[in-house]
Design an enzyme around this catalytic site. Structure first.
Site, PDB file in Angstrom:
ATOM      1  N   SER B 125      42.390  32.986  42.703  1.00 56.82           N
ATOM      2  CA  SER B 125      43.012  31.765  42.197  1.00 56.82           C
ATOM      3  C   SER B 125      43.997  32.113  41.066  1.00 56.82           C
ATOM      4  O   SER B 125      45.027  32.733  41.323  1.00 56.82           O
ATOM      5  CB  SER B 125      41.931  30.776  41.766  1.00 56.82           C
ATOM      6  OG  SER B 125      42.474  29.509  41.532  1.00 56.82           O
ATOM      7  N   ALA B 126      43.698  31.738  39.816  1.00 53.74           N
ATOM      8  CA  ALA B 126      44.599  32.071  38.701  1.00 53.74           C
ATOM      9  C   ALA B 126      44.826  33.579  38.625  1.00 53.74           C
ATOM     10  O   ALA B 126      45.920  34.036  38.274  1.00 53.74           O
ATOM     11  CB  ALA B 126      44.019  31.558  37.381  1.00 53.74           C
TER      12      ALA B 126
END
Lengths: 292, 292
Positions: B125-126
């Site tokens: 994700s991030a």
């Protein structure tokens, strides 16, 4: 810190278009009532890529309401255009692009000064966010980088527009809007108003009033042992309920109005994000959030 | 610009938890296969507020897979910890918080150097976004301000994780993920991979391979007269289809592989967002996107 500012006049709209209706249709009554006989509107279109198309759309819509709208991208002396306008309307789109435009054309100072002197400010979506201390509650992609995240600071709270309640049946694992706001509160002290589509905040005479067809939700850092969020409803019985000393915790929060202090005093230049986390906010008992 | 980098090894995961399964369960097979006998994992937890809890969760999960994981927030000499690790795992959460942590602890240089020397990088994700040139395709709220938006630049394209297709029946008027990516492309030149939940990109031997149970979507600035987006599917027949000279426009785009050049060469320090818009990207015919 100063006393509650009764001069400031703001109309902060969650969204410019509501499902099933045209551009600004759901806000027209409020805009007309808010502006009265105001004539010259200066429009800030920087949130959108195609400035010309966006300006034409806003111009036509305000002409239909009887107002003369000029887009600031068409004006060479932009600071003077703000100074000579009766009202500023800051349109929605990408908040990073909008804030960068305000910095690029050095418009934050002129707008702050005029609003402090009583010029009505209308913001929609991204235009409502930049009225807040920072842009830190936007959901937009950071497609361009403004010099800093500090925004106009016309109010002391943050707005999270297009507020969408979590769907308990969703299988999507990306953060909900509520979870994103919680991340904001892990790092920042300002309360956040989740403005559902269709809802509008009107700031006038030192009071923030919830308007529009839908409701809002306030998030704040939880004091020990209390809830972190409560509902703001357009409830005609709100005053009566307060007078009867309600025992409901959420209602007490709403009626005491301590969540939305009206005065925000920040640095006039850029400040690091860290400073916000340590800023202390004036909590005024005079500030109220009421239904219409 | 250099030739295609065949040393770099990356596993870029859309999401750490897939609906109905536990933390990293859906990626376990890929992680095991990617890491092989690698032993020492250094974990970067800065995307999440509670570092201790997050580190314990990752430590337990990697221990279950047979790896020793140390969280970098527990280490005093962080640059040396990167240098001595066999693999880095950058976890998900808030992308702004993560990138700020990387800058605060001066970790971008050490990670770039080690990955350039062949150290495997896993992002989720991030953690996948910060492997890209910038964080400009995050949907997270900008709750803290990193010194600039430039990220690790380990690949030359942007990832938009948790990619959610637009729902044509929705009455919500906030921008869809597709519309946000279009805003990105109005301002920036890099192609964007919308990684649906469950999908993973593996970069190895100069090839980007789509892995996982779901698919991805590539967005790029439209050349005149062509489409701006096409589907990337895990299609076992892709090579055969390419060999038969398909006439389908989307397939041609995919198989020519011109959307995902592997080499990104940027400034080592902070650069303004404007510079990205003028960067020219190497388009290599060797870069391929294939099904597994």
């Amino acid at each position: 810190m100063t006393a509650i500012d009764s001069v400031k006049r703001l109309l902060l709209i969650s969204n410019s278009t509501l499902y099933g209706s045209g551009y600004l249709d759901h806000a027209e009554r409020e805009i007309r009532d808010f502006l009265g006989n105001t004539a010259r509107v200066i429009f800030v279109p920087f949130a959108v890529h195609d400035l010309r198309v966006y300006a034409a759309k806003a111009q036509e819509r305000f002409r239909d309401m009887g107002f003369v709208l000029t887009s600031i991208h068409d004006v060479s002396n932009k600071a003077r255009a703000i100074d000579e306008a009766d009202v500023v309307f800051v349109g929605g789109g990408n908040t990073f692009r909008l804030l960068k435009g305000l910095y690029d054309y050095e418009l934050l100072g002129p707008i702050r000064r005029k609003v402090a002197a009583g010029m009505p400010y209308i913001g929609s979506s991204a235009g409502s966010i930049v009225a807040c201390p920072t842009l830190k509650t936007t959901k937009d992609m950071p497609v361009v980088q403004p010099p800093c995240f500090e925004a106009l600071g016309l109010v002391s709270f943050q707005i999270s527009p297009h507020y969408l309640d979590s769907d308990p049946s969703s299988t999507h694992m990306g953060e909900t809007q509520e979870e994103r706001i919680m991340q904001f509160l892990e790092e920042n002290a300002e309360p956040v108003v989740g403005l559902r589509e269709g809802s509008i905040l009107r700031v006038q005479d030192g009071v923030v009033t919830l308007k529009g067809a839908t409701t809002a939700r306030i998030f704040k850092r939880p004091p020990v042992g209390s809830e972190h969020t409560h509902e703001l409803r357009r409830n005609p019985g709100a005053d009566a309920a307060r007078d009867s000393k309600p025992t409901d915790h959420r209602r007490m929060h709403r009626d005491s109005g301590t969540c939305i202090p009206l005065v925000w005093r920040g640095q006039s230049g850029c400040a690091s994000s860290v400073e916000y986390a340590h800023t202390r906010w004036r909590i005024s008992r005079k500030a109220r959030v009421v239904g219409t």
